[in-house]
Design an enzyme around this catalytic site. Structure first.
Site, PDB file in Angstrom:
ATOM      1  N   HIS A  56      34.800  43.701  -3.412  1.00 20.95           N
ATOM      2  CA  HIS A  56      33.902  42.669  -3.930  1.00 20.95           C
ATOM      3  C   HIS A  56      33.249  43.198  -5.211  1.00 20.95           C
ATOM      4  O   HIS A  56      33.475  44.344  -5.594  1.00 20.95           O
ATOM      5  CB  HIS A  56      32.821  42.329  -2.877  1.00 20.95           C
ATOM      6  CG  HIS A  56      32.052  43.515  -2.400  1.00 20.95           C
ATOM      7  ND1 HIS A  56      32.149  44.026  -1.130  1.00 20.95           N
ATOM      8  CD2 HIS A  56      31.172  44.317  -3.043  1.00 20.95           C
ATOM      9  CE1 HIS A  56      31.367  45.073  -1.000  1.00 20.95           C
ATOM     10  NE2 HIS A  56      30.754  45.275  -2.145  1.00 20.95           N
TER      11      HIS A  56
HETATM   12  P1  TYD Z   1      30.623  45.263   4.271  1.00 20.96           P
HETATM   13  O1  TYD Z   1      29.953  44.605   3.086  1.00 20.96           O
HETATM   14  O2  TYD Z   1      31.650  44.473   5.010  1.00 20.96           O
HETATM   15  O3  TYD Z   1      31.285  46.651   3.824  1.00 20.96           O
HETATM   16  P2  TYD Z   1      32.188  46.944   2.551  1.00 20.96           P
HETATM   17  O4  TYD Z   1      31.248  47.517   1.526  1.00 20.96           O
HETATM   18  O5  TYD Z   1      33.211  47.910   2.981  1.00 20.96           O
HETATM   19  O6  TYD Z   1      32.763  45.637   2.060  1.00 20.96           O
HETATM   20  O7  TYD Z   1      29.480  45.739   5.259  1.00 20.96           O
HETATM   21  C1  TYD Z   1      29.682  45.877   6.642  1.00 20.96           C
HETATM   22  C2  TYD Z   1      28.449  45.366   7.372  1.00 20.96           C
HETATM   23  O8  TYD Z   1      27.328  46.174   7.073  1.00 20.96           O
HETATM   24  C3  TYD Z   1      28.112  43.939   6.983  1.00 20.96           C
HETATM   25  O9  TYD Z   1      27.810  43.234   8.162  1.00 20.96           O
HETATM   26  C4  TYD Z   1      26.864  44.083   6.130  1.00 20.96           C
HETATM   27  C5  TYD Z   1      26.237  45.363   6.645  1.00 20.96           C
HETATM   28  N1  TYD Z   1      25.471  46.124   5.651  1.00 20.96           N
HETATM   29  C6  TYD Z   1      24.089  46.217   5.780  1.00 20.96           C
HETATM   30  O10 TYD Z   1      23.490  45.637   6.715  1.00 20.96           O
HETATM   31  N2  TYD Z   1      23.392  46.969   4.890  1.00 20.96           N
HETATM   32  C7  TYD Z   1      23.997  47.607   3.854  1.00 20.96           C
HETATM   33  O11 TYD Z   1      23.314  48.295   3.059  1.00 20.96           O
HETATM   34  C8  TYD Z   1      25.425  47.470   3.711  1.00 20.96           C
HETATM   35  C9  TYD Z   1      26.136  48.146   2.575  1.00 20.96           C
HETATM   36  C10 TYD Z   1      26.116  46.728   4.629  1.00 20.96           C
END
Ligand code: TYD
Length: 145
Positions: A56
């Site tokens: 993303h």
């Molecule tokens: P996600 O955005 O899917 O990870 P990636 O960066 O690999 O795309 O994040 C996984 C889960 O963690 C999602 O439910 C959001 C949560 N999350 C938080 O609650 N706080 C954070 O700081 C981050 C980075 C993710």
């Protein structure tokens, strides 16, 4: 020392490293090593080798990624140019400004992707669709002349 520029002004940062017979130590100081004010850190680990993380862009969020352990590749894309950077050294950071599309791939089994971030978690700052990102990035380029 600052390495050559990557798309969107992303760049590799050298972090300090102290090594002796007991092992190595790297530290990160906000003023000296992060080009933004630190609000959050998180780390991604136990990633199966065929999985992709972080696919993303963020609108405003700035980040520095570090392979605290192991290795992985980071795709860095500004909507026009795309480069893949391998992170495999705990004393090397990858700075990603806002409006950078990124994806982490090819995680080694022991990989830990440590992330320093300029803002608290905010789902509204994410752009999940590449086409939407590319369009926004093109508009930004037009508006900035
Ligand atoms: P996600 O955005 O899917 O990870 P990636 O960066 O690999 O795309 O994040 C996984 C889960 O963690 C999602 O439910 C959001 C949560 N999350 C938080 O609650 N706080 C954070 O700081 C981050 C980075 C993710």
């Amino acid at each position: 020392m600052t390495e050559p520029l990557l798309p969107n002004g992303a760049r590799l940062l050298d972090l300090p490293k102290f090594t002796d017979e007991r092992g190595s130590l790297t530290y990160v100081e906000q003023q000296n090593h992060l080009p933004f004010e630190l609000r959050r850190a998180y780390y991604i680990y136990d990633v199966p080798g065929d999985e992709v993380r972080g696919e993303h862009a963020h609108i405003d969020l700035e980040q520095v990624l570090v392979a605290a352990s192991g290795r992985f590749d980071v795709v860095v894309d500004d909507g026009e140019d795309r480069r893949t950077v391998t992170l495999d050294a705990p004393d090397e950071g990858l700075y990603l400004p806002g409006m950078t599309w990124r994806a982490m791939t090819n995680f080694s089994e022991d990989a830990v992707c440590l992330v320093f971030a300029s803002e608290y978690y905010d789902e509204d700052d994410y752009v999940h669709e590449y086409d939407e990102f590319a369009e926004r990035a093109a508009n930004t380029r037009v508006n900035e002349g």
